[in-house]
Design a protein around this motif. Structure first.
Motif, PDB file in Angstrom:
ATOM      1  N   TYR A   1       1.333   5.770  -0.177  1.00 47.31           N
ATOM      2  CA  TYR A   1       0.755   7.114  -0.067  1.00 47.31           C
ATOM      3  C   TYR A   1       1.848   8.167  -0.197  1.00 47.31           C
ATOM      4  CZ  TYR A   1      -1.531  11.316   1.485  1.00 47.31           C
ATOM      5  OH  TYR A   1      -2.029  12.591   1.523  1.00 47.31           O
ATOM      6  N   GLU A   2       1.543   9.170  -0.974  1.00 48.25           N
ATOM      7  CA  GLU A   2       2.301  10.419  -1.050  1.00 48.25           C
ATOM      8  C   GLU A   2       1.325  11.462  -1.555  1.00 48.25           C
ATOM      9  OE1 GLU A   2       4.634  13.754  -2.244  1.00 48.25           O
ATOM     10  OE2 GLU A   2       3.370  12.555  -3.581  1.00 48.25           O
ATOM     11  N   LYS A   3       1.275  12.604  -0.920  1.00 51.37           N
ATOM     12  CA  LYS A   3       0.223  13.587  -1.166  1.00 51.37           C
ATOM     13  C   LYS A   3       0.040  13.913  -2.646  1.00 51.37           C
ATOM     14  CE  LYS A   3      -1.130  18.316   0.058  1.00 51.37           C
ATOM     15  NZ  LYS A   3      -0.764  19.545   0.831  1.00 51.37           N
TER      16      LYS A   3
ATOM     17  N   ARG B   1      -3.654   1.943  -3.273  1.00 49.03           N
ATOM     18  CA  ARG B   1      -3.418   3.356  -2.983  1.00 49.03           C
ATOM     19  C   ARG B   1      -4.163   3.740  -1.718  1.00 49.03           C
ATOM     20  NH1 ARG B   1      -5.096   8.346  -6.951  1.00 49.03           N
ATOM     21  NH2 ARG B   1      -7.185   7.713  -6.313  1.00 49.03           N
TER      22      ARG B   1
ATOM     23  N   SER C   1      -1.948   7.621 -11.006  1.00 45.25           N
ATOM     24  CA  SER C   1      -1.294   7.391  -9.718  1.00 45.25           C
ATOM     25  C   SER C   1      -0.722   5.980  -9.633  1.00 45.25           C
ATOM     26  CB  SER C   1      -2.310   7.622  -8.589  1.00 45.25           C
ATOM     27  OG  SER C   1      -1.720   7.417  -7.328  1.00 45.25           O
ATOM     28  N   TYR C   2      -1.525   4.987 -10.030  1.00 45.32           N
ATOM     29  CA  TYR C   2      -1.057   3.596  -9.988  1.00 45.32           C
ATOM     30  C   TYR C   2       0.063   3.374 -10.995  1.00 45.32           C
ATOM     31  CZ  TYR C   2      -4.494   1.575  -6.782  1.00 45.32           C
ATOM     32  OH  TYR C   2      -5.215   1.229  -5.672  1.00 45.32           O
TER      33      TYR C   2
ATOM     34  N   SER D   1       0.860  -1.185   0.000  1.00 41.25           N
ATOM     35  CA  SER D   1       0.000   0.000   0.000  1.00 41.25           C
ATOM     36  C   SER D   1       0.896   1.235   0.000  1.00 41.25           C
ATOM     37  CB  SER D   1      -0.904   0.020   1.232  1.00 41.25           C
ATOM     38  OG  SER D   1      -1.698  -1.153   1.287  1.00 41.25           O
TER      39      SER D   1
ATOM     40  N   GLU E   1      -6.673   8.189 -10.544  1.00 39.99           N
ATOM     41  CA  GLU E   1      -6.304   6.865 -10.041  1.00 39.99           C
ATOM     42  C   GLU E   1      -5.392   6.095 -10.994  1.00 39.99           C
ATOM     43  OE1 GLU E   1      -8.747   2.863  -9.083  1.00 39.99           O
ATOM     44  OE2 GLU E   1      -9.334   4.609  -7.908  1.00 39.99           O
TER      45      GLU E   1
ATOM     46  N   CYS F   1      -0.819  10.740  -4.884  1.00 39.53           N
ATOM     47  CA  CYS F   1      -2.174  10.224  -4.692  1.00 39.53           C
ATOM     48  C   CYS F   1      -3.252  11.252  -5.056  1.00 39.53           C
ATOM     49  CB  CYS F   1      -2.364   9.761  -3.248  1.00 39.53           C
ATOM     50  SG  CYS F   1      -1.360   8.308  -2.851  1.00 39.53           S
TER      51      CYS F   1
ATOM     52  N   ASP G   1      -5.372   6.850   1.190  1.00 38.10           N
ATOM     53  CA  ASP G   1      -5.760   8.263   1.174  1.00 38.10           C
ATOM     54  C   ASP G   1      -5.060   9.064   2.269  1.00 38.10           C
ATOM     55  OD1 ASP G   1      -7.071   7.285   3.373  1.00 38.10           O
ATOM     56  OD2 ASP G   1      -9.091   7.629   2.600  1.00 38.10           O
TER      57      ASP G   1
END
Length: 475
Positions: free
Chosen positions: A250-252, A288, A262-263, A248, A259, A255, A290
């Protein structure tokens, strides 16, 4: 073209009366013969084996034919039969682009690629590299003096000897890295390419079959967003039974992207940091988040985390899929195609096995594009439960012998695995030179007259080649 004449030509063609077609169309003056008539005349000459005549006719209509499926197919057919395989392939490929999925065209593409074996292409690449080594060294040493596009164009002259669209990176320290780019079949091709590296280059150049990964952080930019790798945080779950990991992230800014973007960006980051082999072998799922969560840590630490977790659980760490064999079990089915009788097997390329049963040839054709051919040897048997163990031992011993005496000495291919069926045993190979393999393996198989051996492409609905006959077949 006159409708009645066209019907007559079709009738003659279907009856293999090609000389009638030629006699009729040759009566039309070349200056008055239209594009379709010239094409049908060339086809007739192809059918009777006068390929040079067919080629000359087709070349006279180049301007009209360049974007015509039939014209490109007929050009390919003539060139193929004249032994001009590489030229033929370009025309068959164009015909397939214009009219995709025509089985005759696809079969000729496969035949052309098989006639240009991967082993020969690899050796041609290394010969090119040796001839241009001085300039390649200068690119590494004086990179600032070169335009990046010029570097790519120059090196592509060499990689195109293997096939088009080979991805690579040439870096400092005389490093040359091929890139998988998500194409799993390349894990079974590029290590062989590296293994053929000439001795003269060793000690100076370092070649890698795929991205090796790194623990160092750096800035990554994609889709208009710049992200520092150390700012991307991950959480990891390990499944001991499957021996794989879910990740999993996360980075501001990362993300905040749509979608799919981002992936896509994270998958590229993941392969860059872990290396393409480790990522392919062990990452089963990506999610991903939040927000950051408990237990998350920076992405550059992921590579060490995975390798230490595997070792702590008594697992070896593999980044080459060729080295990892998985067992599988199947329920035998009634089917005219081979392998539907399989009860159990093992393979280092499960995707290929899976696609066989889905009647999907994507991986097969991807490897064929490089001149490599996925095949299996099959031999029928009849035995009771006690004899079954002996037959299976025979298969294992024969696999070892073929690998030791046929494949390895001249680099002709790779053993992918094997399977046991209710009617046949199977031995699976990826061949880098089919013709050379056949010349070497047939004498070996003739030493076992108790069995008949057959060779099949690793796909359904293909021609089966009988390599040897059992003593019973000779009776």
């Amino acid at each position: 073209m006159d409708k009645e004449l066209k019907q007559q030509i079709d009738s003659w063609t279907n009856a293999d009366e090609h000389q009638n077609v030629i006699d009729t169309l040759e009566k039309i003056s070349p200056s008055k013969r239209n594009f379709e008539e010239t094409g049908l005349l060339a086809r007739a000459y192809n059918y009777i084996g006068k390929y040079e005549t067919a080629l000359a006719l087709l070349e006279s209509t180049l301007d009209e034919g360049a974007q015509d499926t039939n014209w490109n197919f007929r050009m390919g057919y003539a060139l193929y039969n004249l032994g001009r395989i590489k030229e033929a392939l370009s025309y068959f490929t164009k015909a397939n682009e214009l009219t995709p999925d025509d089985e005759d065209t696809i079969d000729f593409i496969r035949c052309c690629n098989k006639e240009m074996p991967f082993k020969n292409r690899v050796d041609a690449f290394w010969q090119w590299f040796l001839q241009n080594e001085a300039e390649l060294s200068r690119i590494v040493e004086k990179r600032s003096e070169y335009d990046a596009d010029d570097i790519i164009r120059f090196i592509t002259q060499g990689t195109d000897l293997i096939t088009e669209n080979v991805y690579f990176n040439i870096g400092g320290g005389y490093e040359f890295t091929f890139s998988i780019e998500g194409n799993s079949h390349l894990f079974y091709l590029y290590p062989y390419l590296i293994s053929r590296m000439p001795e003269k280059l060793k000690g100076k150049w370092r070649f890698f079959p795929y991205n090796q990964g790194t623990d160092n952080s750096f800035a990554f930019q994609m889709y208009g967003v710049e992200v520092d790798m150390s700012e991307v945080h991950v959480a990891v779950g390990y499944c001991e039974e499957q021996n794989d990991f879910t990740v999993s992230f996360y980075e501001k800014n990362l993300c905040a992207l749509p979608e799919d973007q981002s992936y896509n960006a994270f998958y590229i980051m993941l392969e860059t940091m872990l290396g393409e082999g480790l990522s392919y072998q062990y990452i089963s799922e990506v999610k991903r988040m939040d927000k950051t969560g408990k237990g998350m840590f920076p992405l550059p630490a992921l590579r060490r985390y995975i390798t230490e977790t595997l070792k702590d659980n008594g697992k070896k760490v593999f980044d080459n899929p060729q080295e990892v064999f998985a067992s599988y079990r199947l329920e035998p089915q009634e089917n005219e195609e081979l392998r539907y009788d399989v009860v159990a097997g093992s393979t280092c390329f499960y995707g290929l096995v899976s696609q066989y049963y889905q009647n999907d040839t994507e991986l097969f054709d991807n490897m064929n594009q490089f001149g490599a051919q996925a095949v299996f040897l099959a031999f029928p048997y009849e035995s009771n439960d006690e004899e079954q163990k002996e037959v299976m031992k025979f298969r294992y011993d024969l696999e070892d012998r073929i690998e030791r005496e046929v494949l390895k000495p001249e680099g002709l291919g790779l053993l992918l695995g094997g399977a046991t069926g209710t009617e046949c045993h199977y031995m699976d190979f990826l061949l880098y030179d089919v013709r050379a393999f056949m010349e070497k393996v047939v004498p070996v198989l003739h030493e076992y007259p108790q069995y008949s051996f057959y060779l099949s492409d690793f796909r359904q609905h293909c021609r089966l080649i009988k390599l040897s006959k059992s003593e019973e077949d000779n009776c």
